[in-house]
Motif scaffolding. Structure first.
Motif, PDB file in Angstrom:
ATOM      1  N   ALA A 153      17.662  74.957  42.925  1.00 29.06           N
ATOM      2  CA  ALA A 153      19.015  75.022  42.375  1.00 29.06           C
ATOM      3  C   ALA A 153      18.959  74.745  40.880  1.00 29.06           C
ATOM      4  CB  ALA A 153      19.927  74.014  43.067  1.00 29.06           C
ATOM      5  N   LEU A 154      19.709  75.522  40.119  1.00 32.29           N
ATOM      6  CA  LEU A 154      19.707  75.385  38.656  1.00 32.29           C
ATOM      7  C   LEU A 154      20.373  74.072  38.256  1.00 32.29           C
ATOM      8  CD1 LEU A 154      18.978  76.811  35.992  1.00 32.29           C
ATOM      9  CD2 LEU A 154      21.295  77.762  35.989  1.00 32.29           C
ATOM     10  N   VAL A 155      19.664  73.266  37.449  1.00 34.35           N
ATOM     11  CA  VAL A 155      20.165  71.975  36.984  1.00 34.35           C
ATOM     12  C   VAL A 155      20.572  72.031  35.513  1.00 34.35           C
ATOM     13  CG1 VAL A 155      19.575  69.544  36.613  1.00 34.35           C
ATOM     14  CG2 VAL A 155      18.798  70.714  38.683  1.00 34.35           C
ATOM     15  N   ASP A 156      19.768  72.672  34.705  1.00 32.02           N
ATOM     16  CA  ASP A 156      20.033  72.746  33.270  1.00 32.02           C
ATOM     17  C   ASP A 156      19.347  73.992  32.729  1.00 32.02           C
ATOM     18  OD1 ASP A 156      20.971  72.103  30.782  1.00 32.02           O
ATOM     19  OD2 ASP A 156      19.605  70.422  30.433  1.00 32.02           O
ATOM     20  N   VAL A 177      22.100  64.271  33.522  1.00 30.64           N
ATOM     21  CA  VAL A 177      21.035  64.988  34.224  1.00 30.64           C
ATOM     22  C   VAL A 177      20.663  66.242  33.436  1.00 30.64           C
ATOM     23  CG1 VAL A 177      20.438  66.212  36.344  1.00 30.64           C
ATOM     24  CG2 VAL A 177      21.783  64.103  36.451  1.00 30.64           C
ATOM     25  N   GLY A 178      19.379  66.448  33.259  1.00 32.31           N
ATOM     26  CA  GLY A 178      18.895  67.627  32.554  1.00 32.31           C
ATOM     27  C   GLY A 178      17.865  67.271  31.501  1.00 32.31           C
ATOM     28  N   ILE A 179      17.624  68.190  30.589  1.00 33.98           N
ATOM     29  CA  ILE A 179      16.639  68.006  29.527  1.00 33.98           C
ATOM     30  C   ILE A 179      17.080  66.873  28.599  1.00 33.98           C
ATOM     31  CG2 ILE A 179      15.619  69.050  27.477  1.00 33.98           C
ATOM     32  CD1 ILE A 179      14.335  70.146  29.869  1.00 33.98           C
ATOM     33  N   SER A 180      16.215  65.875  28.416  1.00 32.73           N
ATOM     34  CA  SER A 180      16.511  64.773  27.499  1.00 32.73           C
ATOM     35  C   SER A 180      15.581  64.769  26.289  1.00 32.73           C
ATOM     36  CB  SER A 180      16.386  63.426  28.230  1.00 32.73           C
ATOM     37  OG  SER A 180      15.068  63.232  28.720  1.00 32.73           O
ATOM     38  N   ALA A 202      15.702  64.289  32.787  1.00 31.08           N
ATOM     39  CA  ALA A 202      16.316  63.071  33.324  1.00 31.08           C
ATOM     40  C   ALA A 202      17.075  63.387  34.608  1.00 31.08           C
ATOM     41  CB  ALA A 202      17.262  62.447  32.296  1.00 31.08           C
ATOM     42  N   GLY A 203      16.915  62.501  35.596  1.00 32.88           N
ATOM     43  CA  GLY A 203      17.725  62.569  36.803  1.00 32.88           C
ATOM     44  C   GLY A 203      17.343  63.632  37.802  1.00 32.88           C
ATOM     45  N   VAL A 204      16.141  64.205  37.694  1.00 32.04           N
ATOM     46  CA  VAL A 204      15.716  65.248  38.633  1.00 32.04           C
ATOM     47  C   VAL A 204      14.354  64.865  39.193  1.00 32.04           C
ATOM     48  CG1 VAL A 204      15.174  67.681  38.952  1.00 32.04           C
ATOM     49  CG2 VAL A 204      16.994  67.012  37.369  1.00 32.04           C
ATOM     50  N   ASP A 205      14.266  64.737  40.504  1.00 29.51           N
ATOM     51  CA  ASP A 205      12.992  64.448  41.164  1.00 29.51           C
ATOM     52  C   ASP A 205      12.326  65.760  41.580  1.00 29.51           C
ATOM     53  OD1 ASP A 205      13.376  61.721  40.935  1.00 29.51           O
ATOM     54  OD2 ASP A 205      14.474  61.602  42.835  1.00 29.51           O
ATOM     55  N   ARG A 206      11.036  65.835  41.287  1.00 29.75           N
ATOM     56  CA  ARG A 206      10.249  67.017  41.646  1.00 29.75           C
ATOM     57  C   ARG A 206      10.894  68.304  41.126  1.00 29.75           C
ATOM     58  NH1 ARG A 206       9.878  63.714  46.088  1.00 29.75           N
ATOM     59  NH2 ARG A 206      11.624  64.749  47.127  1.00 29.75           N
ATOM     60  N   ASP A 262       6.351  65.573  36.328  1.00 23.30           N
ATOM     61  CA  ASP A 262       5.693  64.462  36.987  1.00 23.30           C
ATOM     62  C   ASP A 262       6.753  63.454  37.439  1.00 23.30           C
ATOM     63  OD1 ASP A 262       6.485  62.975  34.793  1.00 23.30           O
ATOM     64  OD2 ASP A 262       4.505  62.908  33.880  1.00 23.30           O
ATOM     65  N   PRO A 263       6.373  62.362  38.138  1.00 21.08           N
ATOM     66  CA  PRO A 263       7.383  61.401  38.609  1.00 21.08           C
ATOM     67  C   PRO A 263       8.263  60.823  37.514  1.00 21.08           C
ATOM     68  CG  PRO A 263       5.282  61.013  39.705  1.00 21.08           C
ATOM     69  CD  PRO A 263       5.027  62.054  38.673  1.00 21.08           C
ATOM     70  N   GLY A 264       7.783  60.781  36.279  1.00 24.82           N
ATOM     71  CA  GLY A 264       8.597  60.270  35.171  1.00 24.82           C
ATOM     72  C   GLY A 264       9.448  61.327  34.502  1.00 24.82           C
ATOM     73  N   GLY A 265       9.400  62.562  34.988  1.00 29.32           N
ATOM     74  CA  GLY A 265      10.188  63.636  34.408  1.00 29.32           C
ATOM     75  C   GLY A 265       9.496  64.382  33.287  1.00 29.32           C
ATOM     76  N   GLU A 266       8.258  64.010  32.922  1.00 32.04           N
ATOM     77  CA  GLU A 266       7.543  64.684  31.840  1.00 32.04           C
ATOM     78  C   GLU A 266       6.988  66.032  32.321  1.00 32.04           C
ATOM     79  OE1 GLU A 266       7.128  63.602  28.665  1.00 32.04           O
ATOM     80  OE2 GLU A 266       8.377  61.841  29.076  1.00 32.04           O
ATOM     81  N   PHE A 267       6.906  66.981  31.405  1.00 35.54           N
ATOM     82  CA  PHE A 267       6.341  68.284  31.748  1.00 35.54           C
ATOM     83  C   PHE A 267       5.644  68.872  30.529  1.00 35.54           C
ATOM     84  CE2 PHE A 267      10.515  69.318  30.059  1.00 35.54           C
ATOM     85  CZ  PHE A 267      10.268  70.419  29.254  1.00 35.54           C
ATOM     86  N   GLU A 268       4.689  69.755  30.783  1.00 36.78           N
ATOM     87  CA  GLU A 268       3.974  70.509  29.760  1.00 36.78           C
ATOM     88  C   GLU A 268       3.743  71.911  30.282  1.00 36.78           C
ATOM     89  OE1 GLU A 268       0.377  68.587  28.703  1.00 36.78           O
ATOM     90  OE2 GLU A 268       1.324  67.070  27.434  1.00 36.78           O
ATOM     91  N   LEU A 269       3.976  72.880  29.417  1.00 39.75           N
ATOM     92  CA  LEU A 269       3.787  74.273  29.793  1.00 39.75           C
ATOM     93  C   LEU A 269       3.066  74.972  28.636  1.00 39.75           C
ATOM     94  CD1 LEU A 269       4.288  76.632  31.722  1.00 39.75           C
ATOM     95  CD2 LEU A 269       6.529  76.939  30.651  1.00 39.75           C
TER      96      LEU A 269
END
Length: 584
Positions: free
Chosen positions: A213-216, A138-141, A162-166, A184-191
């Motif tokens: 809650a902090l995941v990674d 779980v975390g940044i892949s 990976a492994g984190v919803d919303r 997004d639902p697939g875990g992709e993000f852009e900033l």
């Protein structure tokens, strides 16, 4: 599978002999066949057990593996993530042990998160026949960002969680939050951010779930370079808000500017910032042009410039890399005839209102009205929503000639969209202006180097091979260089996390070294990819259990089976009875 089939065959033979009680010659034939089959199966099973134990498939258990000590033979690879130590299992601590074991075993299978590239080199010539990849933690892949940017330029951070919803991504500089983005639902993000002031930074990237809650989390190193002062010569046919806002923006950002505005047939108004050049009424000499990086002119001012001056500018574009940017909203033939020979072309189009401007996959600029023109035959710099270019450039020798539609982009500033105005002009000027000297950069064997990792650094062929490594504690050591076809290279094993510098003469190229606990997901993804490439195939989960029994157990079982066959034969001896003739 074949071992199980052999055991099943022996069991079937023994059961059949006890079931079939037929008297006569058929019994003798069956007994002979059964004994031959039992002996052959016994020999084959013993040979297979010996071969599997000595030269068979050995499992290398890396971190993340769910296999246990019941699956034999196996070896545990102890690396930077020893999740567990299994009793009775031999541990391999480095590439040398891997190489020795691989030479002995010849056939290797890997389970877990795979091997590092250095460990794969240790496996050597042994064939990795199977790879059972464990699930990504779980975390940044995946994480992509530019490590080197210029101040004020767009900074895009993208990746996958990976492994984190919303989930949400936060980027902080100390206690200051620079930006936040949702996955997004697939875990992709852009900033998308803007680069800060020049310097070296270590941003803090955090991944939080829907409950905050902090995941990674992990460091995000960033080098921001000062933009070399851009010297702009601007020629305006008449005063306008567009030129006023452009002059203010250039001067506020430290650029050198000489803006000459025609106020009458023979009179001009000159506005200077950080330059001391003077222009004559209708001409521009070569020495004056050499002090500038780009000439920006509207089409009317360019057409009224002396022919010798226009020819001189075009020659410096070809020979010395000077940039030329022309602004136009004129569809007349005279305006087109005044364009340089290698400039982009103009085409009539329908007027468009409230159109967003785009470039590549950048965030679009705010909506604006466009004139009834489009630019053709060149490389686009800004486009509208229909893909029609509103700014483009073409190469001319060592320089570039750009053409842009004259747009009221100053309205973005009055509407509070100063960042959009800066992005528009910064992209235009940087793409067309005289190119700046290249900085010293190195190519690394790993984009994310960790403490203790073998790291290869290579420079281009023009670099002097005398390169010094400056550690985080400012200690300096000369790097022994070796030559390759592409340039000079060096090997090192970083001993501490933080910024490291590669000094070559007056230039220094910096790179960041991570601790072994940083970005676990990225390390796992790289190992899975590297092991998958070496294997040629990837299995997302173990396909089944391989029973590799120790030889002592195999021989004991075979002796018991043979003993049972002998005892059954002695208990029920076979008597051959001569058959009586028919009708007796």
């Amino acid at each position: 599978m074949w071992s199980g089939l052999a055991v099943a065959t022996l069991a079937a033979v023994y059961a059949a002999r006890g079931v079939f009680g037929v008297r006569g010659r058929a019994v003798a034939v069956f007994v002979v066949i059964a004994n031959i089959a039992a002996v052959l199966c016994t020999a084959w099973l013993a040979l297979e057990a010996t071969r599997t134990t000595q030269k068979g498939l050995v499992w290398l258990l890396s971190a993340g593996s769910e296999r246990d000590a019941r699956h034999r033979p196996l070896l545990q690879v102890v690396d930077i993530y020893p999740d567990r130590e299994m009793s009775g299992v031999e541990s391999l601590a480095g590439p040398d042990q891997l190489l020795l074991e691989a030479e002995r075993r010849r056939r290797v299978a890997v389970a877990g998160w795979g091997l590092s590239r250095e460990q794969l080199r240790g496996v050597g010539a042994a064939a990795i026949e199977r790879f059972d990849a464990a699930p990504q933690p779980v975390g940044i892949s995946r994480l992509d960002w530019p490590e080197r940017v210029r101040e004020g330029s767009p900074l895009r951070i993208s990746g996958n969680v990976a492994g984190v919803d919303r989930g949400r991504i936060r980027v902080l500089l100390g206690d200051l939050e620079l930006g936040i983005a949702a996955t997004d639902p697939g875990g992709e993000f852009e900033l998308d951010l803007l680069a800060p002031l020049p310097g070296r930074y270590v941003l803090d990237l955090q991944v939080v779930d829907e409950n905050d809650a902090l995941v990674d989390r992990g460091p995000l190193p960033l080098q921001v370079f000062a933009v070399p002062r851009l010297n702009v010569l601007a020629l305006a046919a008449s005063p306008s808000f567009s030129w006023r806002y452009l002059a203010n923006w250039l001067s506020d950002n430290g650029a050198g500017l000489l803006l000459r505005t025609r106020v009458s047939q023979e009179h001009f108004l000159e506005q200077r910032h950080n330059v001391a050049a003077d222009l004559t009424a209708q001409d521009i000499d070569e020495d004056t042009l050499a002090a500038f990086d780009i000439v920006v002119a509207d089409s009317e001012a360019w057409s009224r410039l002396a022919a010798a001056a226009r020819e001189r500018v075009e020659r410096l574009v070809r020979d010395q890399g000077l940039g030329l940017l022309l602004l136009t909203d004129d569809v007349s033939g005279a305006a087109r005839e005044a364009l340089p020979e290698l400039a982009p072309g103009l085409a009539e189009a329908l007027p468009r209102s409230d159109r967003h401007l785009r470039f590549a996959d950048w965030n679009p600029l705010p909506a604006i009205d466009l004139p009834a023109l489009a630019i053709t035959g060149a490389e686009s710099l800004w486009e509208d929503e229909d893909g029609m270019a509103v700014a483009a450039f073409a190469g001319s020798g060592t320089g570039r000639i750009g053409l842009a539609l004259r747009l009221p982009v100053y309205r973005w500033v009055t509407a509070g969209e100063s960042d959009a105005y800066a992005r528009y002009w910064q992209h235009l000027l940087a793409a067309i202006a005289r190119p700046q000297p290249a900085r010293l950069t190195s190519q690394r064997s790993s984009r994310i180097p960790f403490v203790g990792m073998r790291l290869e650094l290579c420079f281009d062929a023009a670099v002097n091979p005398e390169v010094e490594l400056v550690g985080p504690d400012a200690a300096t050591v000369a790097l022994p260089m070796y030559r390759r076809a592409t340039g000079a290279c060096a090997l090192l094993w970083p001993y501490a996390p933080g910024w490291h510098g590669l000094r070559n003469g007056d230039e220094t190229d910096f790179f960041y070294v991570y601790t072994s606990s940083d970005w676990r997901g990225l390390q796992v993804a790289e190992r899975i990819a590297a092991t998958g490439e070496s294997t040629g195939e990837r299995a997302e989960s173990p396909a089944g259990t391989t029973w590799n029994l120790p030889p002592q157990l195999v021989f004991s079982v075979l002796l018991v089976i043979l003993g049972l066959l002998w005892w059954e034969q002695k208990r029920r001896p076979v008597r051959l009875v001569k058959p009586e003739p028919d009708g007796a």
